[in-house]
Design a protein around this motif. Structure first.
Motif, PDB file in Angstrom:
ATOM      1  N   ALA B 214     -16.904 -11.047   0.758  1.00 57.61           N
ATOM      2  CA  ALA B 214     -17.125  -9.607   0.889  1.00 57.61           C
ATOM      3  C   ALA B 214     -18.069  -9.152  -0.204  1.00 57.61           C
ATOM      4  O   ALA B 214     -18.219  -9.806  -1.237  1.00 57.61           O
ATOM      5  CB  ALA B 214     -15.810  -8.834   0.796  1.00 57.61           C
ATOM      6  N   ARG B 215     -18.701  -8.011   0.018  1.00 64.97           N
ATOM      7  CA  ARG B 215     -19.547  -7.389  -0.997  1.00 64.97           C
ATOM      8  C   ARG B 215     -18.799  -6.210  -1.593  1.00 64.97           C
ATOM      9  O   ARG B 215     -18.013  -5.550  -0.903  1.00 64.97           O
ATOM     10  CB  ARG B 215     -20.866  -6.918  -0.374  1.00 64.97           C
ATOM     11  N   THR B 216     -19.092  -5.937  -2.828  1.00 60.47           N
ATOM     12  CA  THR B 216     -18.331  -4.910  -3.532  1.00 60.47           C
ATOM     13  C   THR B 216     -18.390  -3.550  -2.838  1.00 60.47           C
ATOM     14  O   THR B 216     -17.424  -2.810  -2.821  1.00 60.47           O
ATOM     15  CB  THR B 216     -18.786  -4.831  -4.998  1.00 60.47           C
ATOM     16  N   TRP B 217     -19.546  -3.234  -2.219  1.00 59.28           N
ATOM     17  CA  TRP B 217     -19.652  -1.909  -1.601  1.00 59.28           C
ATOM     18  C   TRP B 217     -18.939  -1.832  -0.253  1.00 59.28           C
ATOM     19  O   TRP B 217     -18.834  -0.772   0.327  1.00 59.28           O
ATOM     20  CB  TRP B 217     -21.121  -1.503  -1.461  1.00 59.28           C
ATOM     21  N   GLU B 218     -18.462  -2.968   0.244  1.00 55.28           N
ATOM     22  CA  GLU B 218     -17.698  -2.922   1.506  1.00 55.28           C
ATOM     23  C   GLU B 218     -16.221  -2.688   1.256  1.00 55.28           C
ATOM     24  O   GLU B 218     -15.457  -2.535   2.196  1.00 55.28           O
ATOM     25  CB  GLU B 218     -17.815  -4.275   2.228  1.00 55.28           C
ATOM     26  N   MET B 219     -15.807  -2.757  -0.013  1.00 52.33           N
ATOM     27  CA  MET B 219     -14.375  -2.767  -0.296  1.00 52.33           C
ATOM     28  C   MET B 219     -13.919  -1.462  -0.943  1.00 52.33           C
ATOM     29  O   MET B 219     -14.668  -0.816  -1.663  1.00 52.33           O
ATOM     30  CB  MET B 219     -14.046  -3.951  -1.224  1.00 52.33           C
ATOM     31  N   ARG B 220     -12.671  -1.134  -0.647  1.00 49.64           N
ATOM     32  CA  ARG B 220     -12.024  -0.016  -1.333  1.00 49.64           C
ATOM     33  C   ARG B 220     -11.145  -0.580  -2.439  1.00 49.64           C
ATOM     34  O   ARG B 220     -10.587  -1.661  -2.304  1.00 49.64           O
ATOM     35  CB  ARG B 220     -11.148   0.774  -0.365  1.00 49.64           C
ATOM     36  N   GLN B 221     -10.991   0.184  -3.501  1.00 47.11           N
ATOM     37  CA  GLN B 221     -10.137  -0.258  -4.602  1.00 47.11           C
ATOM     38  C   GLN B 221      -8.832   0.519  -4.558  1.00 47.11           C
ATOM     39  O   GLN B 221      -8.820   1.746  -4.593  1.00 47.11           O
ATOM     40  CB  GLN B 221     -10.852  -0.035  -5.934  1.00 47.11           C
ATOM     41  N   MET B 222      -7.707  -0.213  -4.451  1.00 53.27           N
ATOM     42  CA  MET B 222      -6.392   0.423  -4.372  1.00 53.27           C
ATOM     43  C   MET B 222      -5.526  -0.087  -5.516  1.00 53.27           C
ATOM     44  O   MET B 222      -5.637  -1.246  -5.907  1.00 53.27           O
ATOM     45  CB  MET B 222      -5.710   0.067  -3.045  1.00 53.27           C
ATOM     46  N   SER B 223      -4.643   0.759  -6.006  1.00 50.28           N
ATOM     47  CA  SER B 223      -3.814   0.357  -7.142  1.00 50.28           C
ATOM     48  C   SER B 223      -2.577  -0.399  -6.677  1.00 50.28           C
ATOM     49  O   SER B 223      -2.084  -0.191  -5.581  1.00 50.28           O
ATOM     50  CB  SER B 223      -3.365   1.590  -7.919  1.00 50.28           C
ATOM     51  N   GLY B 224      -2.070  -1.251  -7.547  1.00 43.31           N
ATOM     52  CA  GLY B 224      -0.840  -1.981  -7.239  1.00 43.31           C
ATOM     53  C   GLY B 224      -0.183  -2.492  -8.506  1.00 43.31           C
ATOM     54  O   GLY B 224      -0.702  -2.330  -9.609  1.00 43.31           O
ATOM     55  N   ASN B 234      -0.530  -4.189 -14.168  1.00 43.61           N
ATOM     56  CA  ASN B 234      -1.208  -3.241 -13.286  1.00 43.61           C
ATOM     57  C   ASN B 234      -2.424  -3.927 -12.688  1.00 43.61           C
ATOM     58  O   ASN B 234      -3.112  -4.673 -13.378  1.00 43.61           O
ATOM     59  CB  ASN B 234      -1.652  -2.007 -14.065  1.00 43.61           C
ATOM     60  N   LEU B 235      -2.667  -3.663 -11.428  1.00 41.10           N
ATOM     61  CA  LEU B 235      -3.795  -4.342 -10.795  1.00 41.10           C
ATOM     62  C   LEU B 235      -4.445  -3.460  -9.747  1.00 41.10           C
ATOM     63  O   LEU B 235      -3.932  -2.412  -9.370  1.00 41.10           O
ATOM     64  CB  LEU B 235      -3.335  -5.678 -10.189  1.00 41.10           C
ATOM     65  N   HIS B 236      -5.611  -3.896  -9.341  1.00 32.02           N
ATOM     66  CA  HIS B 236      -6.332  -3.260  -8.235  1.00 32.02           C
ATOM     67  C   HIS B 236      -6.483  -4.270  -7.113  1.00 32.02           C
ATOM     68  O   HIS B 236      -6.853  -5.419  -7.351  1.00 32.02           O
ATOM     69  CB  HIS B 236      -7.733  -2.826  -8.677  1.00 32.02           C
ATOM     70  N   PHE B 237      -6.186  -3.810  -5.906  1.00 30.99           N
ATOM     71  CA  PHE B 237      -6.524  -4.601  -4.730  1.00 30.99           C
ATOM     72  C   PHE B 237      -7.933  -4.205  -4.314  1.00 30.99           C
ATOM     73  O   PHE B 237      -8.245  -3.009  -4.272  1.00 30.99           O
ATOM     74  CB  PHE B 237      -5.591  -4.288  -3.559  1.00 30.99           C
ATOM     75  N   VAL B 239      -9.984  -4.114  -1.093  1.00 29.86           N
ATOM     76  CA  VAL B 239      -9.588  -4.176   0.310  1.00 29.86           C
ATOM     77  C   VAL B 239     -10.804  -3.957   1.203  1.00 29.86           C
ATOM     78  O   VAL B 239     -11.562  -3.017   1.007  1.00 29.86           O
ATOM     79  CB  VAL B 239      -8.544  -3.070   0.596  1.00 29.86           C
ATOM     80  N   LYS B 240     -10.993  -4.857   2.148  1.00 29.08           N
ATOM     81  CA  LYS B 240     -12.043  -4.674   3.160  1.00 29.08           C
ATOM     82  C   LYS B 240     -11.351  -4.503   4.500  1.00 29.08           C
ATOM     83  O   LYS B 240     -10.583  -5.386   4.910  1.00 29.08           O
ATOM     84  CB  LYS B 240     -12.955  -5.896   3.173  1.00 29.08           C
ATOM     85  N   GLY B 241     -11.605  -3.399   5.152  1.00 29.30           N
ATOM     86  CA  GLY B 241     -10.861  -3.117   6.375  1.00 29.30           C
ATOM     87  C   GLY B 241      -9.389  -3.006   6.027  1.00 29.30           C
ATOM     88  O   GLY B 241      -8.997  -2.186   5.214  1.00 29.30           O
ATOM     89  N   GLN B 242      -8.575  -3.888   6.610  1.00 31.20           N
ATOM     90  CA  GLN B 242      -7.149  -3.903   6.282  1.00 31.20           C
ATOM     91  C   GLN B 242      -6.768  -5.239   5.634  1.00 31.20           C
ATOM     92  O   GLN B 242      -5.647  -5.699   5.765  1.00 31.20           O
ATOM     93  CB  GLN B 242      -6.317  -3.652   7.547  1.00 31.20           C
ATOM     94  N   THR B 243      -7.721  -5.846   4.952  1.00 30.50           N
ATOM     95  CA  THR B 243      -7.463  -7.148   4.346  1.00 30.50           C
ATOM     96  C   THR B 243      -7.685  -7.083   2.842  1.00 30.50           C
ATOM     97  O   THR B 243      -8.700  -6.552   2.388  1.00 30.50           O
ATOM     98  CB  THR B 243      -8.424  -8.207   4.948  1.00 30.50           C
ATOM     99  N   VAL B 244      -6.727  -7.627   2.092  1.00 28.21           N
ATOM    100  CA  VAL B 244      -6.917  -7.738   0.644  1.00 28.21           C
ATOM    101  C   VAL B 244      -7.830  -8.928   0.393  1.00 28.21           C
ATOM    102  O   VAL B 244      -7.512 -10.058   0.750  1.00 28.21           O
ATOM    103  CB  VAL B 244      -5.568  -7.950  -0.075  1.00 28.21           C
ATOM    104  N   LYS B 245      -9.000  -8.647  -0.164  1.00 27.44           N
ATOM    105  CA  LYS B 245      -9.954  -9.726  -0.401  1.00 27.44           C
ATOM    106  C   LYS B 245      -9.780 -10.341  -1.783  1.00 27.44           C
ATOM    107  O   LYS B 245     -10.111 -11.498  -1.999  1.00 27.44           O
ATOM    108  CB  LYS B 245     -11.393  -9.210  -0.265  1.00 27.44           C
ATOM    109  N   ARG B 246      -9.340  -9.547  -2.731  1.00 27.11           N
ATOM    110  CA  ARG B 246      -9.096 -10.104  -4.057  1.00 27.11           C
ATOM    111  C   ARG B 246      -8.292  -9.108  -4.882  1.00 27.11           C
ATOM    112  O   ARG B 246      -8.104  -7.954  -4.483  1.00 27.11           O
ATOM    113  CB  ARG B 246     -10.410 -10.433  -4.766  1.00 27.11           C
ATOM    114  N   PRO B 249      -7.496  -7.015 -12.513  1.00 27.61           N
ATOM    115  CA  PRO B 249      -6.588  -6.241 -13.360  1.00 27.61           C
ATOM    116  C   PRO B 249      -6.982  -4.772 -13.424  1.00 27.61           C
ATOM    117  O   PRO B 249      -8.159  -4.427 -13.338  1.00 27.61           O
ATOM    118  CB  PRO B 249      -6.741  -6.899 -14.737  1.00 27.61           C
ATOM    119  N   ALA B 250      -5.977  -3.914 -13.556  1.00 26.02           N
ATOM    120  CA  ALA B 250      -6.210  -2.517 -13.898  1.00 26.02           C
ATOM    121  C   ALA B 250      -5.762  -2.369 -15.349  1.00 26.02           C
ATOM    122  O   ALA B 250      -4.730  -2.913 -15.736  1.00 26.02           O
ATOM    123  CB  ALA B 250      -5.398  -1.602 -12.985  1.00 26.02           C
TER     124      ALA B 250
END
Lengths: 165, 793
Positions: B214-224, B234-237, B239-246, B249-250
Motif C-alpha cells: 500500500a501507499r501511505t496516501w491510500e491509508m487512513r490512520q486509526m488509533s489502537g 499505544n499504536l496506530h493502525f 488501514v486501506k479500505g477495511q484492511t489493516v496493512k500495518r 507506534p503512537a
C-alpha cells in the motif's frame, strides 16, 4: 562461541592482547581492539576471518559488529585472504607529484594484479593504500611488510620484488 | 523560570531555553522546523548528516542545530540565505549516491529524504557519474533492507546500542565504502527490531510483511492499543479500505515512549489468517452447519437450558482469555453470575490457586511504568521480562544504565540486554527456597520479619553469597522493587513464592509488583472474571471453580471467550478431554480450529483487535479505551454484543446495555474508589514446597505463542524468538543419560509419552526440563509443570 578462544587465538596472540590490555583501565577492554586485531591478523597469515574477529570480540567483551566495524575501517586490516608479503605504494600528494601513479601501474602490470588483489601464487598482496605514509622527503616510496623503500625507480622496484620469497 | 533558564533568539523571535539543551531541541519545542536526518530525540547526537545546519550570529560558518548547545542571547537564523544555502548543499551531497527512483521505493510518500528533497533539492542533478550500489543481506523476516538507499544517518546503529541493548547493525568500511548492515548474514534478534523501520528516514529499512502492499496516501490512520503484554502500548493502525496493512507506534511518553515491540507491531498479520471464523456455526451430530445469528442464539438457549434444568448452573463454566476487553470479561461474568454460576476464570495457565483469597485486587505493577526508570534496585522473580514485556524491560534497562542493580531469581538463566547485578537460577520447585535464602540474608543483616511466623519456614535455610548480594543491593537502594514475572504466576507453590516475595519487599521497603501476564490481566480481575471476586474486586459470596478445577471437574457445559484450550491452558490434554466430554461447548472465537471442530457445539465469530472496541487496563492500572479501526470480517461481531444478546436471552432486562458506553459506565459504577494495593494480605504456607530429586518439567510460552492472534502472525513465527520445538535439557541431566544435541528423546509424563529432539541448554539448572507451550509434539503430555521422565528414543 565460548571455549573457542583457546583454539582460535593462540597463546602468543593472547599474550599480546593481554600486554595491551594492561595499558588500559580494566573496564575499557575495547581500547585494545586495534592491537588485538593486529595480533590476530598476524597469527592468521595476514588477514582476518569472521571467526577470528568473533574470537577477538568475545575476548574483549565487545559486540561482534563493533569489531567488524573496526576491522573494515582501518586499511591495515585485511578481511580477505592476502598474499604473504604486503606492498603499499604511497599515492598521496608528494609521491603522486613524483610519479607514484606510474609506479603503481608498473607494479600492477608486472604482477598481473590490481591494487587490492594478491598474486595467484599467494606471494604478494598489493594493498590499496589510502593514507600518506609520512615519508614525503623520499617520495615516491613504498612499504613492504612494514619496511620503507624510498626514492623509487622501476629498477629499484624490480630488485625489491625479486627479493620477496 | 529555573536557574538554568536562558533566552535565545531564533529568526528574530525570543525563545526560552535551558542551559545544556541543543539548539534543535529548542526549535522543536517551539514549532520552528529545522530539517534533519540523523537527529532523533530518543537517541544520542551523531551530527553526521549535517542537514540541520543553521546560521548563528558571530559563528564563522553554519553550525549543526542538533549538536550546538544554546547560549544566552544566542541569535540563530534557520532560514537565512547562509543557512538555506548550507542546507541545500548538504541535500545535494546526500542525493549524490541516493537513487532517484522514488516511485519504485516502498518509502515513497512517507520519506524524510523525499520530503526534504522537495524543499531543499535542485530540480536537476549536477552529478553525472555513477552512483554506488550496495548489496543487500537478509536480516530476518521483519525488516527489509535496500541498503543502496541508505544515507548513513546511523539512527539504526545507535538504536541497537542505546535502546535495544544489542548491537546488530553497524557501519563497516570507511568513506565512500561505508555500509550499514550486519556484515555477516544474520537475522536481527532484538525483540524491538522493528523500530528501526520507523527510525530509518529513507527506504533502506522498511517493513518486510508490509512491503509494496500500500501507499501511505491510500491509508487512513486509526488509533489502537496493543493486545499482548500488559503494557498497553499505544499504536496506530494504517488501514486501506477495511484492511489493516500495518501497525506503527503512537507516541505516549508514559507508556511506550515512541517504541513498539515486534510482537505489537507485526501481530496484525494474525487478523488475516485463513482459519478466521466468518459465520456462526452449529454442530448437529457430527455435521457443522453455518447458521444465522438468531438460530445460533436459539440453539444456545435450548442446549444451555437443558443443562440448567438437569444439573443446575454450577455445571456450566466460562474460560476467558486475558486478552479480552474489560467489557467482554465483565459481560461474560455477568452472564455466568446471572445464570447462577461463579465458574469463571481467565487464569488459564495457573496451576496453584491456594492463595486466591489473599491475592491483590488486581496484579498491579506496584508503581507506574515511568517509575521503573527511577529504581535503584529491582529483583525479578520468575519471568523473561526482556522478551515477554519488552518495554517494561526497556525502562529497567534505562535504570540499569544509571547504575541500578537489576537482579533475577529465575528457573531459566534468561538473557538480559544489560548486566544483572546478581542472579539465582533455581528449578521451578526450588524458587521458594531461593527466596527464603534472601529472607534469611535480610534477617542476618538485621531486618525483622513482618510476619514472625515466617521464621518457621526458614528452618535449615542457609544464606549464601548470592542471597546476601541480592539482600544487600535491595537494602542499599533508595527506591527498590520486587517484581513477580509471568512464569512465577504459573508455578506450583505460587502462594509460597508470593508470600516470600512479599516478605522480601516488606523487609527492604521495596515496592511489590507484578510484571503482568497478558494485555488485560488487570482488567480481568477488576471486571470479576475470577471465580471468587465480583466486579470491582468485591469478594463473591459463593466462590466458583477456578480454571483448573473447571476442567478437572468435567462440567456439562463451557463457554469459551477467545480461548484455544489446547494452547492456552495449563493442561492441554486435560482441557481437550474435558471439553470433548461436555454436552455443550460454546466458543466465542475469531478462529475455527480443528480442535474446536472436535469439542465445540456452537461457534460464534468474534471481532478481535483492530475490529473490536472496548478497553484494556494495563499493569499500572491505567485504563485505555479504543474503537474499531476496521469492520469485523464476515458475520463476526464484537464479543460484547454477542454476550449482551446471550445475557438478554437468559436474563431478560438485565443486559439492557445499548452501546459500549453503557457497558463501560456499568463497569465504572463497580470500580469506584479502587486503590491498587499488593501487600495487604498474604497466605503463609505451612512449609516450603517439598522437592524430591525427580526431573521437573517447566513450560515457557514462546513470546509469539501467547494468544490466538500472535500465533497466526506468520512473519513473527519465522523469527528467532518463535519456539524451537525442542526439549531443553540441562547439561548435567543430558550427560547422565548420554543425550547429545539433536538426539530424539522420549518424554514420559503421567502415563503419556512424546518424542522430541533434544537440545542441551546451559541456561537450565540441573533437574529442570524446559518445554515450550503450543508445541504440537507435546500435546500428548500432561500439564505444563510437574514430574517428567526422559530417556533415549
Amino acid at each position: 562461541m565460548s571455549g573457542n578462544n583457546g583454539q582460535i587465538l593462540d597463546a602468543h596472540t593472547v599474550a599480546e592482547i593481554e600486554h595491551w590490555l594492561g595499558k588500559y583501565p580494566p573496564e575499557q577492554r575495547q581500547s585494545a581492539v586495534l592491537a588485538a586485531l593486529r595480533a590476530a591478523q598476524h597469527q592468521n597469515h595476514g588477514y582476518l576471518t569472521v571467526e577470528v574477529m568473533d574470537a577477538v570480540a568475545e575476548y574483549l567483551g565487545m559486540p561482534r559488529i563493533a569489531v567488524y566495524e573496526v576491522a573494515t575501517f582501518y586499511s591495515m586490516f585485511e578481511t580477505k585472504p592476502a598474499g604473504r608479503h604486503s606492498i603499499s605504494v604511497c599515492t598521496n600528494i608528494s609521491c603522486m607529484l613524483n610519479g607514484a601513479d606510474d609506479l603503481v601501474a608498473y607494479i600492477e602490470g608486472k604482477l598481473g594484479i590490481k591494487t587490492g588483489e594478491s598474486t595467484s601464487d599467494g606471494r604478494i598482496h598489493l594493498k590499496r593504500e589510502e593514507e600518506c605514509l609520512a615519508a614525503c622527503c623520499g617520495g615516491p616510496m613504498l612499504m613492504v611488510d612494514h619496511v620503507y623503500h624510498e626514492n623509487l625507480t622501476k629498477a629499484k622496484i624490480d630488485r625489491i620484488l625479486e627479493q620477496l620469497d | 523560570m529555573t536557574d538554568d533558564g536562558i533566552t535565545i533568539e531564533v529568526n528574530g523571535k525570543s525563545l526560552p531555553a535551558r542551559k545544556g539543551q541543543m539548539l534543535i531541541e529548542v526549535t522543536d519545542a517551539n514549532g520552528i522546523y529545522v530539517p534533519r536526518f540523523c537527529y532523533h530525540k530518543k537517541l544520542t547526537v551523531a551530527a553526521n548528516c549535517r542537514m540541520c545546519l543553521v546560521e548563528v550570529e558571530k559563528a564563522p560558518k553554519p553550525v549543526p542545530a542538533c549538536a550546538t548547545p544554546v547560549m544566552n542571547g544566542m541569535k540563530v537564523f534557520t532560514r537565512s540565505p547562509l543557512a538555506v544555502e548550507a542546507q541545500k548543499s548538504v541535500m545535494e551531497f546526500l542525493l549524490i549516491n541516493h537513487p532517484l527512483d522514488c516511485p519504485i521505493c516502498d518509502q515513497g510518500g512517507e520519506c524524510e529524504l523525499q520530503d526534504l528533497a522537495m524543499g531543499y533539492g535542485r530540480d536537476v542533478s549536477r552529478y553525472q557519474e555513477r552512483k554506488r550500489v550496495v548489496g543487500d543481506r537478509d536480516i530476518g523476516p521483519l525488516v527489509q533492507t535496500e541498503m543502496t538507499r541508505c544515507i548513513h544517518c546511523t539512527r539504526c546503529v545507535r538504536f541497537g546500542e542505546e535502546i535495544a541493548g544489542l548491537r546488530e547493525l553497524g557501519a563497516t568500511g570507511r568513506g565512500e565504502h561505508t555500509l550499514i548492515g550486519t556484515y555477516v548474514e544474520k537475522a536481527m534478534e532484538s525483540e524491538l527490531s522493528g523500530n528501526v523501520i520507523d527510525l530509518c528516514p529513507v527506504g533502506a529499512l522498511t517493513s518486510k510483511p508490509f512491503r509494496f502492499s500500500a501507499r501511505t496516501w491510500e491509508m487512513r490512520q486509526m488509533s489502537g492499543i496493543a493486545p499482548h503484554d500488559g503494557i498497553g502500548s499505544n499504536l496506530h493502525f494504517h488501514v486501506k479500505g477495511q484492511t489493516v496493512k500495518r501497525v506503527v507506534p503512537a507516541e505516549n511518553e508514559s507508556i511506550n515512549e515512541v517504541w513498539l515491540s515486534d510482537r505489537d507491531r507485526f501481530s496484525y498479520e494474525g487478523l488475516y489468517s485463513d482459519d478466521r471464523l466468518s459465520t456462526p456455526m452449529v454442530k448437529q451430530g457430527e455435521e457443522w452447519r453455518e447458521v444465522d445469528w438468531m438460530t445460533a442464539f436459539e440453539v444456545i438457549k435450548d442446549r444451555l437450558g437443558l443443562i440448567l434444568n438437569a444439573g443446575g448452573p454450577e455445571r456450566i463454566g466460562a474460560l476467558a482469555a486475558p486478552t479480552s476487553t474489560t467489557e467482554e470479561l465483565y459481560l461474560l461474568q455477568k452472564l455466568m453470575r446471572g445464570l447462577g454460576s461463579n465458574n469463571i476464570d481467565h487464569r488459564l495457565r495457573q496451576t496453584d490457586f491456594g492463595d486466591d483469597t489473599e491475592a491483590p485486587i488486581f496484579p498491579w505493577l506496584g508503581q507506574s511504568i515511568v517509575e521503573l526508570e527511577q529504581l535503584d534496585a529491582a529483583l525479578l522473580i520468575g519471568g523473561n521480562v526482556r522478551k515477554q514485556q519488552p518495554l517494561l524491560n526497556h525502562r529497567l534497562r534505562k535504570a540499569a544504565g544509571k547504575g541500578a542493580a537489576i537482579m533475577a531469581v529465575n528457573p531459566v538463566d534468561y538473557e538480559f540486554n544489560y548486566p544483572l547485578a546478581a542472579r539465582i537460577v533455581a528449578g521451578p520447585g526450588q524458587i521458594p527456597a531461593a527466596l527464603a535464602g534472601i529472607v534469611q540474608a535480610l534477617l542476618e543483616a538485621g531486618r525483622t520479619l513482618p510476619d514472625p511466623s515466617a521464621a518457621a519456614l526458614l528452618n535449615g535455610i542457609q544464606a549464601d553469597a548470592n542471597h546476601r548480594a541480592i539482600a544487600d543491593r535491595l537494602l542499599k537502594a533508595g527506591k527498590a522493587a520486587v517484581l513477580l514475572g509471568d512464569l512465577a504466576m504459573n508455578l506450583p507453590g505460587l502462594p509460597a513464592v508470593r508470600y516470600l516475595s512479599g516478605i522480601i519487599a516488606a523487609m527492604t521497603g521495596a515496592r511489590f509488583g507484578y510484571a503482568g501476564t497478558a494485555a488485560n490481566g488487570s482488567g480481568a480481575w477488576l471486571a470479576g472474571a475470577v471465580p471468587h471476586r465480583l466486579p470491582g474486586g468485591q469478594p463473591s459470596p459463593h466462590a466458583g471453580l477456578n480454571a483448573r478445577a473447571m476442567l478437572e471437574r468435567r462440567l456439562s457445559a463451557y463457554v469459551l471467550l477467545n480461548v484455544e484450550p489446547e494452547f492456552d491452558c495449563h493442561d492441554p490434554v486435560g482441557a481437550r478431554n474435558a471439553l470433548g466430554g461436555a454436552q455443550c461447548v460454546i466458543a466465542i472465537t475469531a478462529y475455527r480450529t480443528s480442535a474446536m471442530n472436535f469439542y465445540a457445539d456452537v461457534l460464534l465469530p468474534a471481532a478481535i483487535y483492530a475490529e473490536n472496541e472496548g478497553s484494556f487496563i494495563n499493569v499500572e492500572g491505567r485504563e485505555q479505551r479504543f474503537g474499531a479501526a476496521v469492520r469485523p470480517q464476515g458475520e463476526a461481531r464484537p464479543a460484547w454484543k454477542i454476550l449482551r444478546v446471550l445475557g438478554e436471552s437468559f436474563c431478560p432486562g438485565a443486559f439492557n446495555l445499548d452501546d459500549i458506553e453503557a457497558v463501560h459506565a456499568a463497569i465504572h459504577a463497580d470500580m469506584q474508589g479502587i486503590e491498587p494495593r499488593n501487600l495487604d494480605a498474604w497466605l503463609r504456607p505451612d512449609s516450603l514446597p517439598w522437592v524430591n530429586g525427580a526431573l521437573q518439567r517447566l513450560t515457557e510460552v514462546p513470546i509469539y505463542s501467547g494468544d490466538p492472534l500472535v500465533r497466526r502472525a506468520r512473519s513473527l513465527q519465522r523469527t528467532h524468538d518463535a519456539g524451537d520445538g525442542m526439549a531443553h535439557i540441562a547439561p548435567g541431566d543430558a550427560g547422565r543419560q548420554g543425550i547429545t544435541n539433536g538426539d530424539r528423546i522420549l518424554l514420559k509424563q503421567g502415563g503419556e509419552t512424546a518424542e522430541l529432539p533434544a537440545v542441551i541448554d546451559a541456561r537450565l539448572p540441573e533437574g529442570t526440563l524446559l518445554l515450550q507451550a503450543g508445541n504440537p509434539a507435546c500435546f500428548g503430555l500432561g500439564p505444563e509443570t510437574g514430574e517428567i521422565e526422559i530417556g533415549r528414543a
